[in-house]
Design an enzyme around this catalytic site. Structure first.
Site, PDB file in Angstrom:
ATOM      1  N   THR A 199       0.822  -1.202   0.000  1.00  0.00           N
ATOM      2  CA  THR A 199       0.000   0.000   0.000  1.00  0.00           C
ATOM      3  C   THR A 199       0.862   1.260   0.000  1.00  0.00           C
ATOM      4  O   THR A 199       1.981   1.261   0.542  1.00  0.00           O
ATOM      5  CB  THR A 199      -0.897   0.022   1.259  1.00  0.00           C
ATOM      6  OG1 THR A 199      -1.418   1.341   1.441  1.00  0.00           O
ATOM      7  CG2 THR A 199      -0.146  -0.357   2.524  1.00  0.00           C
ATOM      8  N   TYR A 227      -1.735  -0.097  10.267  1.00  0.00           N
ATOM      9  CA  TYR A 227      -2.025  -0.730   8.966  1.00  0.00           C
ATOM     10  C   TYR A 227      -0.805  -0.646   8.052  1.00  0.00           C
ATOM     11  O   TYR A 227      -0.340  -1.654   7.520  1.00  0.00           O
ATOM     12  CB  TYR A 227      -3.237  -0.056   8.314  1.00  0.00           C
ATOM     13  CG  TYR A 227      -3.445  -0.455   6.862  1.00  0.00           C
ATOM     14  CD1 TYR A 227      -3.931  -1.718   6.526  1.00  0.00           C
ATOM     15  CD2 TYR A 227      -3.139   0.429   5.827  1.00  0.00           C
ATOM     16  CE1 TYR A 227      -4.099  -2.087   5.196  1.00  0.00           C
ATOM     17  CE2 TYR A 227      -3.313   0.073   4.505  1.00  0.00           C
ATOM     18  CZ  TYR A 227      -3.789  -1.182   4.193  1.00  0.00           C
ATOM     19  OH  TYR A 227      -3.959  -1.546   2.870  1.00  0.00           O
TER      20      TYR A 227
END
Ligand SMILES: NC(=O)c1ccc[n+]([C@@H]2O[C@H](COP(=O)([O-])OP(=O)(O)OC[C@H]3O[C@@H](n4cnc5c(N)ncnc54)[C@H](O)[C@@H]3O)[C@@H](O)[C@H]2O)c1
Ligand SMILES: O=c1ccn([C@@H]2O[C@H](COP(=O)(O)OP(=O)(O)O[C@H]3O[C@H](CO)[C@H](O)[C@H](O)[C@H]3O)[C@@H](O)[C@H]2O)c(=O)[nH]1
Length: 328
Positions: free
Chosen positions: A117, A141
């Site tokens: 990501t 995350y």
């Protein structure tokens, strides 16, 4: 030989499974259906309901299906939730990825493609952000994904597992043939939220922060059509099978739109107005993040076909209509 797709019942994974089935690849999907949907998996693929942390199950699937490649999408993906429940993210994203890598190495899997990501960059000092920029995730995350990247690189050096790490920017849109799309419940992604508001499923939406140092004061992101993202995975698989080296590549188009740009586009494409409130900044949001996207094109020969915000929004709207809308 089969491709094992973890998270193949989810938003992005289900698009991947359709693309693999279209290409005639035997596909096994491993998904615990925590946020995915059984119906998102085409019948031509084998769906196994189970957990990526179940090493015995993963090893059995690799052996029984002759898995030579793993595309690992399964993860928990909500940034604010990761701040509130970091250990959930280090278990589901980091520990379960460690287990998947170990099963891959022990099972003789040759190729591993990993969903990373843009969140690994945090608030980048320079945009467009290149793959060799400083990595400074601002949430558990992002950290959970960066730790997975590191494990994968080390496992490749030690055990020869070929990998491509793809760092996705902001994924949106739906399969142009409307076979699958984003069905996520309680979605937090901007385009999904705006589309739900346009179709009357929400009374209004918020703009999180209007005082950023950007042209209109709202955050800028690089929105990539899910079908183009999936074609980058197909290119990555081809690259690895042809003996190409392990790589870490951004997946974005290299241009940005503000939150207000996106909302205006949704209103225009849907042909409706809706209520938009200004709200406080959402913690952890970088002001601007846009991909340097030339390496994926050069290394993989990636050729995106849907680099158009209106097209992305139209496909997201069409999918939402298919899912069902509330009376206005
Ligand atoms: N959507 C985005 O904008 C975006 C951006 C960057 C990276 N990513 C990454 O892409 C991947 C897919 O995201 P998505 O948007 O499709 O999310 P999603 O929630 O729709 O899909 C995730 C899938 O994984 C499954 N899953 C989760 N934990 C599992 C486990 N332990 N065992 C088996 N299955 C499990 C879920 O049931 C779901 O089907 C994730 O790794 C995410 O971090 C997404
Ligand atoms: O209702 C909303 C939803 C979002 N936003 C804003 O819209 C922008 C985009 O937000 P998203 O939640 O759609 O996406 P993010 O950029 O926060 O994050 C997404 O992209 C990241 C990579 O850049 C990570 O991969 C992450 O998993 C993925 O959710 C942000 O400025 C956010 O504050 C709003 O103003 N209102």
């Amino acid at each position: 030989m089969s491709v094992l797709v973890t998270g193949g019942a989810g938003y992005i994974g289900s698009h991947m499974v359709h693309a693999l089935v279209d290409a005639g690849e035997p596909v096994v999907v491993l998904d615990n259906l925590s946020t995915g949907f059984r119906a998102a998996v085409p019948e031509a693929a084998t769906l196994v309901t189970g957990d990526t942390g179940d090493a015995a199950l993963v090893s059995r699937l690799i052996a029984e299906h002759g898995v030579d490649s793993i595309i690992h999408f399964a993860a928990s993906i909500v940034v604010p939730e990761s701040v509130a429940e970091p250990l959930k993210y280090y278990r589901n994203n980091t520990a379960n990825t460690r287990s998947m890598i170990q099963c891959a190495v022990e099972g003789g899997v040759k190729h591993f493609i990993f969903s990373s990501t843009a969140a690994v960059y945090g608030n980048p000092a320079q945009v467009p952000v290149a793959e060799d920029a400083t990595l400074a995730p601002m949430s558990p995350y992002g950290s959970s994904k960066l730790m997975s990247e590191i494990m994968l690189r080390d496992a490749t050096l030690a055990h020869g597992l070929g990998h491509v790490i793809l760092r996705y920017f902001n994924v949106a849109g739906a399969d142009p043939a409307m076979r699958t799309g984003q069905s996520t419940k309680n979605a937090t992604h901007l385009i999904k939220v705006a589309v739900e508001t346009a179709l009357g499923l929400r009374d209004k939406m918020d703009v999180f922060g209007t005082d950023y140092p950007t042209p209109d004061g709202t955050c800028v992101r690089d929105y990539i059509h899910v079908s183009d993202l999936v074609s980058a995975h197909a290119d990555a698989l081809r690259h690895l099978r042809a003996g190409g080296p392990s790589e870490t590549l951004n997946c974005g188009y290299g241009r940005g739109f503000s939150v207000l740009d996106v909302i205006e586009t949704v209103k225009a494409v849907a042909g409706v107005d809706f209520r938009v409130d200004r709200a406080a900044r959402r913690p952890g949001d970088p002001a601007v993040i846009v991909a340097a996207s030339d390496r994926a094109r050069e290394v993989l020969g990636w050729q995106p076909r849907h680099d158009d915000l209106k097209t992305i929004v139209r496909h997201a709207l069409d999918w939402q209509r298919k899912l069902g809308t509330a009376p206005r």
